[in-house]
Design a protein around this motif. Structure first.
Motif, PDB file in Angstrom:
ATOM      1  N   ASN A  23      23.841 113.074  10.464  1.00 42.51           N
ATOM      2  CA  ASN A  23      24.205 113.146   9.058  1.00 42.51           C
ATOM      3  C   ASN A  23      23.376 114.163   8.283  1.00 42.51           C
ATOM      4  O   ASN A  23      23.854 114.767   7.325  1.00 42.51           O
ATOM      5  CB  ASN A  23      24.018 111.774   8.390  1.00 42.51           C
ATOM      6  CG  ASN A  23      24.886 110.718   9.023  1.00 42.51           C
ATOM      7  OD1 ASN A  23      25.982 111.008   9.480  1.00 42.51           O
ATOM      8  ND2 ASN A  23      24.406 109.489   9.072  1.00 42.51           N
ATOM      9  N   LEU A  38      21.210 116.149   3.340  1.00 42.93           N
ATOM     10  CA  LEU A  38      22.498 115.551   3.671  1.00 42.93           C
ATOM     11  C   LEU A  38      23.552 116.625   3.881  1.00 42.93           C
ATOM     12  O   LEU A  38      23.692 117.547   3.074  1.00 42.93           O
ATOM     13  CB  LEU A  38      22.933 114.603   2.552  1.00 42.93           C
ATOM     14  CG  LEU A  38      24.270 113.887   2.747  1.00 42.93           C
ATOM     15  CD1 LEU A  38      24.235 112.977   3.973  1.00 42.93           C
ATOM     16  CD2 LEU A  38      24.632 113.081   1.504  1.00 42.93           C
ATOM     17  N   LEU A  68      22.725 103.139   5.265  1.00 46.71           N
ATOM     18  CA  LEU A  68      23.306 104.448   4.980  1.00 46.71           C
ATOM     19  C   LEU A  68      24.600 104.553   5.779  1.00 46.71           C
ATOM     20  O   LEU A  68      24.575 104.678   7.011  1.00 46.71           O
ATOM     21  CB  LEU A  68      22.334 105.567   5.370  1.00 46.71           C
ATOM     22  CG  LEU A  68      20.946 105.503   4.724  1.00 46.71           C
ATOM     23  CD1 LEU A  68      20.034 106.540   5.348  1.00 46.71           C
ATOM     24  CD2 LEU A  68      21.041 105.694   3.218  1.00 46.71           C
ATOM     25  N   ASP A  69      25.728 104.495   5.087  1.00 46.00           N
ATOM     26  CA  ASP A  69      27.043 104.429   5.748  1.00 46.00           C
ATOM     27  C   ASP A  69      27.863 105.653   5.359  1.00 46.00           C
ATOM     28  O   ASP A  69      28.192 105.846   4.192  1.00 46.00           O
ATOM     29  CB  ASP A  69      27.767 103.142   5.333  1.00 46.00           C
ATOM     30  CG  ASP A  69      29.030 102.910   6.147  1.00 46.00           C
ATOM     31  OD1 ASP A  69      29.476 103.826   6.859  1.00 46.00           O
ATOM     32  OD2 ASP A  69      29.583 101.799   6.056  1.00 46.00           O
ATOM     33  N   GLN A  70      28.209 106.480   6.358  1.00 37.90           N
ATOM     34  CA  GLN A  70      28.957 107.701   6.104  1.00 37.90           C
ATOM     35  C   GLN A  70      30.465 107.486   6.138  1.00 37.90           C
ATOM     36  O   GLN A  70      31.216 108.385   5.790  1.00 37.90           O
ATOM     37  CB  GLN A  70      28.588 108.756   7.151  1.00 37.90           C
ATOM     38  CG  GLN A  70      27.203 109.331   6.991  1.00 37.90           C
ATOM     39  CD  GLN A  70      27.176 110.465   5.986  1.00 37.90           C
ATOM     40  OE1 GLN A  70      27.733 110.371   4.894  1.00 37.90           O
ATOM     41  NE2 GLN A  70      26.550 111.544   6.341  1.00 37.90           N
ATOM     42  N   LYS A 110      34.173 112.068  10.216  1.00 33.94           N
ATOM     43  CA  LYS A 110      33.514 111.521   9.034  1.00 33.94           C
ATOM     44  C   LYS A 110      34.588 111.165   8.017  1.00 33.94           C
ATOM     45  O   LYS A 110      35.473 111.970   7.717  1.00 33.94           O
ATOM     46  CB  LYS A 110      32.540 112.546   8.458  1.00 33.94           C
ATOM     47  CG  LYS A 110      31.839 112.085   7.194  1.00 33.94           C
ATOM     48  CD  LYS A 110      30.830 113.130   6.723  1.00 33.94           C
ATOM     49  CE  LYS A 110      30.194 112.708   5.412  1.00 33.94           C
ATOM     50  NZ  LYS A 110      29.180 113.684   4.952  1.00 33.94           N
ATOM     51  N   ARG A 167      32.401 109.673   1.710  1.00 30.97           N
ATOM     52  CA  ARG A 167      31.058 110.097   1.358  1.00 30.97           C
ATOM     53  C   ARG A 167      30.038 109.022   1.700  1.00 30.97           C
ATOM     54  O   ARG A 167      30.382 107.875   1.962  1.00 30.97           O
ATOM     55  CB  ARG A 167      30.997 110.416  -0.143  1.00 30.97           C
ATOM     56  CG  ARG A 167      31.926 111.536  -0.560  1.00 30.97           C
ATOM     57  CD  ARG A 167      31.720 111.899  -2.020  1.00 30.97           C
ATOM     58  NE  ARG A 167      32.558 113.010  -2.429  1.00 30.97           N
ATOM     59  CZ  ARG A 167      32.498 113.600  -3.618  1.00 30.97           C
ATOM     60  NH1 ARG A 167      31.618 113.149  -4.524  1.00 30.97           N
ATOM     61  NH2 ARG A 167      33.281 114.608  -3.914  1.00 30.97           N
ATOM     62  N   LEU A 168      28.787 109.438   1.691  1.00 30.15           N
ATOM     63  CA  LEU A 168      27.701 108.507   2.002  1.00 30.15           C
ATOM     64  C   LEU A 168      27.624 107.390   0.967  1.00 30.15           C
ATOM     65  O   LEU A 168      27.666 107.646  -0.240  1.00 30.15           O
ATOM     66  CB  LEU A 168      26.369 109.262   2.041  1.00 30.15           C
ATOM     67  CG  LEU A 168      25.115 108.399   2.179  1.00 30.15           C
ATOM     68  CD1 LEU A 168      25.052 107.753   3.556  1.00 30.15           C
ATOM     69  CD2 LEU A 168      23.863 109.224   1.926  1.00 30.15           C
TER      70      LEU A 168
END
Length: 260
Positions: free
Chosen positions: A32, A43, A151-153, A170, A173-174
């Motif tokens: 990430n 990021l 922290l989840d993408q 992906k 957003r984060l």
């Protein structure tokens, strides 16, 4: 009919739980944020080619056939750092990959660390971890029982008949979420007051390795915590449980992660 059917490979996904060290933190954040540079992570808006990882399991049984089981093009799409207030800082890293391969250990294609593969022992004891509210102002240290920073993408992980692989993307957003459990005390009443007033504040997590060689600092901006109901259960009081999510502030600050 037999000729009209096919078997897809198992979806390579799961979670690994490891003790947090400077090396393991960088490894799970590399997808990430890329590698640590100038003491901080930056990021990324997408998963760049150089940021895909291989996750390998090595079978090394005396007298048997040594095998290497690896998952190709792994992405750690969700990383949780936390502590129960005892022991050490730990990482739960959720991963997804494209394909699994099983091969003899000596056929090449993967460069393994030299034997013995001694792990990095620079751990972050729970006693060195602090959570500070409003570090640029009140700078109050919260007495926590446990905490978890996630922290989840976002993840899209679907099988593609075109490639025959489980493609990883992906998705979104984060999202950075923080959960804190603590005893109800003077400093936690400030959290409750801010929750009632819809006041967003900055929270800072600081962890130092046992040998004091490395300090991990994570800042979460514009966090408005939601407070679970408080009270008593028989003679035991309920611990304060608060959870919230970081947002970008007026200057564009969101989540910063650095090593010193």
């Amino acid at each position: 009919r037999t000729e009209g059917s096919y078997t897809t490979s198992a979806k390579p996904a799961g979670t690994i739980s490891v003790v947090a060290t400077p090396h393991s933190i960088e490894a799970v954040l590399r997808s990430n944020y890329g590698p640590l540079a100038a003491g901080s992570f930056t990021l990324a808006s997408q998963i760049e080619d150089a940021r895909w990882l291989s996750l390998a399991w090595v079978e090394d049984v005396a007298g048997g056939t040594e095998r290497l089981v690896r998952i190709q093009d792994v992405w750690f799409h969700a990383v949780t750092l936390g502590s129960d207030g005892r022991g050490r800082l730990v990482i739960d890293a959720e991963y997804a990959g494209r394909a699994s391969l099983v091969q003899a250990l000596n056929v090449g294609g993967v460069t393994l660390p030299a034997s013995p593969m001694t792990p990095n022992r620079a751990v972050f004891p729970a006693r060195t971890i602090t959570i500070r509210r409003d570090p640029a102002g009140a700078n109050v240290s919260l007495r926590f029982r446990r905490f978890a920073l996630r922290l989840d993408q976002g993840l899209s992980h679907e099988y593609s008949m075109a490639t025959g692989l489980h493609e990883v993307y992906k998705f979104g957003r984060l999202r950075a979420t923080l959960e804190i459990e603590s005893d109800v005390s003077d400093e936690t009443w400030a959290l409750i007051d801010n929750n009632r007033g819809n006041t967003r504040e900055r929270y800072r997590i600081v962890a130092t390795t046992e040998n004091s060689a490395n300090t991990l600092t994570i800042d979460l901006y514009e966090v408005n915590l939601t407070i679970n109901p408080i009270g008593h259960r028989a003679r035991e009081y309920n611990a304060l449980v608060a959870h919230g999510e970081a947002h970008a502030d007026a200057s564009g600050n969101f989540v910063t992660i650095s090593f010193a």
